[in-house]
Design a protein around this motif. Structure first.
Motif, PDB file in Angstrom:
ATOM      1  N   UNK A   4       0.808  -1.217   0.000  1.00 47.20           N
ATOM      2  CA  UNK A   4       0.000   0.000   0.000  1.00 47.20           C
ATOM      3  C   UNK A   4       0.842   1.268   0.000  1.00 47.20           C
ATOM      4  N   UNK A   5       2.166   1.132   0.143  1.00 44.78           N
ATOM      5  CA  UNK A   5       3.025   2.309   0.252  1.00 44.78           C
ATOM      6  C   UNK A   5       3.281   2.941  -1.115  1.00 44.78           C
ATOM      7  N   UNK A   6       3.578   4.235  -1.102  1.00 42.94           N
ATOM      8  CA  UNK A   6       3.863   4.968  -2.341  1.00 42.94           C
ATOM      9  C   UNK A   6       5.099   4.378  -3.022  1.00 42.94           C
ATOM     10  N   UNK A   7       5.121   4.353  -4.368  1.00 41.65           N
ATOM     11  CA  UNK A   7       6.263   3.784  -5.088  1.00 41.65           C
ATOM     12  C   UNK A   7       7.602   4.381  -4.665  1.00 41.65           C
ATOM     13  N   UNK A   8       7.657   5.695  -4.451  1.00 42.53           N
ATOM     14  CA  UNK A   8       8.927   6.331  -4.071  1.00 42.53           C
ATOM     15  C   UNK A   8       9.433   5.772  -2.743  1.00 42.53           C
ATOM     16  N   UNK A   9       8.505   5.526  -1.820  1.00 38.70           N
ATOM     17  CA  UNK A   9       8.910   5.005  -0.518  1.00 38.70           C
ATOM     18  C   UNK A   9       9.409   3.568  -0.645  1.00 38.70           C
ATOM     19  N   UNK A  10       8.753   2.782  -1.503  1.00 36.30           N
ATOM     20  CA  UNK A  10       9.190   1.401  -1.718  1.00 36.30           C
ATOM     21  C   UNK A  10      10.594   1.380  -2.310  1.00 36.30           C
ATOM     22  N   UNK A  11      10.839   2.216  -3.307  1.00 33.77           N
ATOM     23  CA  UNK A  11      12.162   2.284  -3.947  1.00 33.77           C
ATOM     24  C   UNK A  11      13.224   2.702  -2.931  1.00 33.77           C
ATOM     25  N   UNK A  12      12.871   3.679  -2.081  1.00 32.13           N
ATOM     26  CA  UNK A  12      13.820   4.144  -1.069  1.00 32.13           C
ATOM     27  C   UNK A  12      14.149   3.042  -0.074  1.00 32.13           C
TER      28      UNK A  12
END
Length: 464
Positions: free
Chosen positions: A69-77
């Protein structure tokens, strides 16, 4: 009584859904699969050393920390920082033990690049496939929330905002009249509590969430008796969760289960990891930065009369006073009961002081504070004692930020809240980010904040 408490100990064990299991496994499994692909392509002979490497990678990455459910940018980080930590740990172990010589550089180099990319790709493919599967009407579980209150409404919004939970709230039950109930975001109130069990049986409801205040124990017991004649899963949502939990989790005192409402994230092993990383990073940086710091000391001394190092009283861990070091950037050294924050074009700031404040070079002596154990590299920025005494009376939750050591840099500072806090709104936003840091700390999060600090320092317009 003791047997009852023993039975409740199972309440302390977390439960895992299909979604959370996939979230835990994707990163470590993709690390192993990408390593296998590199070995097949570049070193087909293989060997047991690759099996050991795969097992180490799986163990260090499990469980994965990125949610669907997390934002893509947060997942990548998260994936990037966790992977860099793993590579650094394995690399240090390999060189220290001599084990690294068993691995061709082509295999390791390709794996280091391929693994995080495969994790990201698998994550985004899995979230699309899983969402389609979970949103199919025949696969969704149906849920009822008993209690139209802050707890119940928050729970219903969680289900609505996170489709990966795989449940759909059908509606609410509450004993109050409809005109006394708050807005339910479009979900219907289906009846009184006494009607709940019959509704569940007739409509084949899968889950029931009891968001009834704990003070209503007789009502809860009566409702549980009625629900014994259903096959629905029943969950109790304590009304303590209406508060803003900081590191909220289950613990036990002997055989008695307790809930942490506000706790520091740095207990046990996590506290040891935090302290070791602070000591290692600050010691290395102090050695590397020593020539620059000597040059800055000379610049401060020549810029205006006064001491090179400015020592200011600030609040540290648990609200205890500490002395924080900075290169002096002003003609004054305010440290009393009234401390005026630096403002734009402040006449007290020397020309050299303006340069070191803009580039945050004035903060470098705080690495000594880190070695002393007074501060951490990353954490909520410490405020002057005079500012603390003012804002603790105005901003809700202000003092909770002192559950951890103050930091040289922090999540608020790299998120746009660096510099002067000339309004209560700005201070409230800074505290909001500080508390988010306390809730979500990880070593990868710290490394990301350090990286962001370097990129922010030279372009931040709020520093003066």
């Amino acid at each position: 009584m003791l047997s009852s408490l023993d039975n409740h100990r199972s309440f302390l064990r977390p439960s895992y859904s299909l979604t959370s299991a996939l979230e835990a496994l994707i990163d470590p499994v993709m690390a192993m699969l990408s390593l296998a692909a590199c070995v097949l392509l570049l070193d087909p002979r293989g060997g047991p050393h690759y099996i050991l490497l795969a097992v180490l990678a799986f163990g260090l990455l499990f469980p994965g920390s990125s949610g669907f459910h997390e934002a893509p940018r947060r997942v990548i980080r998260k994936i990037s920082t966790n992977w860099l930590l793993l590579v650094a740990a394995l690399g240090a172990f390999g060189m220290a033990s001599g084990y690294a010589r068993h691995f061709p550089s082509a295999v390791i180099g390709t794996w280091v690049v391929l693994a995080p990319l495969s994790m990201m790709a698998a994550h985004f493919v899995a979230r699309v496939v899983l969402l389609r599967a979970l949103t199919a009407a025949t696969r969704q579980r149906t849920a009822i929330v008993a209690g139209v209150n802050d707890v119940g409404l928050r729970l219903a919004r969680q289900f609505k905002d996170n489709p990966y939970l795989g449940s759909r709230v059908v509606g609410f039950f509450d004993d109050r009249n409809l005109d006394r109930l708050p807005e339910t975001d479009g979900l219907p109130t289906l009846g009184k509590m006494a009607e709940l069990a019959e509704f569940v049986k007739l409509n084949h409801i899968d889950q029931i969430y009891l968001a009834v205040p704990m003070a209503s124990q007789p009502r809860i017991l009566s409702l549980l008796d009625d629900l014994k004649d259903t096959t629905a899963s029943i969950f109790f949502v304590p009304d303590i969760f209406v508060t803003d939990l900081i590191q909220g989790q289950m613990h036990s005192v002997g055989n008695t289960p307790v809930v942490a409402v506000c706790e520091t994230p740095f207990t046990g092993m996590r506290g040891l990891i935090k302290r070791i990383s602070d000591i290692v990073i600050s010691a290395i940086l102090l050695v590397l930065l020593l020539p620059i710091m000597l040059g800055l000391a000379v610049g401060v001394k020549l810029s205006s009369p006064g001491p090179v190092i400015f020592k200011q009283r600030r609040y540290g861990l648990d609200g205890r006073e500490i002395l924080v070091y900075k290169f002096r950037s002003m003609t004054t050294t305010d440290n009393g009961n009234v401390v005026k924050q630096a403002t734009k074009n402040d006449a007290r700031i020397t020309p050299f002081g303006a340069f070191i404040r803009k580039t945050s070079l004035d903060e470098l002596p705080q690495f000594i504070n880190v070695l002393q154990g007074r501060m951490s590299i990353v954490g909520p920025r410490p405020h002057a004692v005079a500012h603390n005494e003012t804002y603790r009376k105005i901003v809700k939750g202000y003092m909770i930020r002192h559950k951890v050591k103050p930091g040289i840099t922090g999540w608020a500072q790299v998120s746009g809240y660096r510099g002067e806090t000339d309004t209560v709104d700005k201070m409230e936003k800074r505290i909001e980010y500080d508390l988010e840091y306390l809730r979500n700390w990880s070593l990868g999060f710290d490394l990301w904040i350090i990286f962001k600090t370097v990129t922010v320092v030279f372009k931040d317009k709020n520093a003066y």
